[in-house]
Enzyme design. Structure first.
Site: not given
Length: 191
Positions: A18, A23, A69, A71, A96, A117
């Site tokens: 990632y 994100h 993560y 969320n 973002d 999220n």
């Protein structure tokens, strides 16, 4: 609460897969701020986050990247606020934003989650949305691509050329929020 301490959280997802995605712009900005102060991120002993305790423009600052993560960001951020005794009014979340064109910044205090999220998780864990946000525009997905897929993809080749400058400018905006306040920062950086 320690009024003189700021917590700057770069929102993102953990792990190398990632690292360069849209994100994770928050992580990139946190890395830039750490590099400017000569700090290295270390795993916090009690909270699922990497932190750097440093000074930015003479102000005691904790830079953080949750190791959860997106969320689930609220738990680590809440834990850091408690551990470092920081009031949510001295929290800056860098994230973002789909509804803003690539590289455009919007700094604000409070507001809704706009379907993000990470911000939803923060509101749930903190019980408030009253904190600073530095919103980095990533634009809308092309065609019928889902927003979730879009933000989990890497920046385009064209965007990657401008990304170092955009990250640098975003880090400048974070520093400005802490030193000059919201109104002055909005005048300088909200394009």
């Amino acid at each position: 609460m320690a009024d003189d301490v700021w917590l700057v959280v770069g929102l993102g997802n953990p792990g190398p897969s990632y690292a360069r995605t849209r994100h994770n712009i928050g992580h990139l900005v946190a890395d830039e701020l750490a590099a400017r102060t000569g700090g290295n991120f270390k795993q916090h002993k009690q909270v699922r986050a990497e932190v750097v305790e440093t000074r930015i423009s003479g102000i005691r600052t904790v830079l953080a990247k949750p190791r959860s993560y997106m969320n689930e960001s609220g738990g680590p951020v809440s834990g850091l606020l408690k551990f470092f005794k920081v009031d949510p009014a001295h929290l800056i979340a860098v994230h973002d934003e789909l509804d803003i064109d690539f590289g455009v910044l919007r700094c604000k205090f409070g507001g809704g989650d706009n379907g993000h999220n990470g911000l939803k998780s923060l509101r749930k864990s903190l019980g408030t949305g009253e904190y600073y946000r530095v919103r980095f525009g990533v634009g809308r997905p092309p065609g019928r691509q889902s927003p979730a897929d879009f933000v989990l993809n890497e920046f385009s080749a064209v965007e990657r050329k401008d990304l170092p400058f955009a990250v640098d400018r975003t880090a400048d905006a974070v520093e400005s929020l802490m030193t000059a306040g919201l109104e002055a920062t909005q005048g300088l950086y909200n394009s």
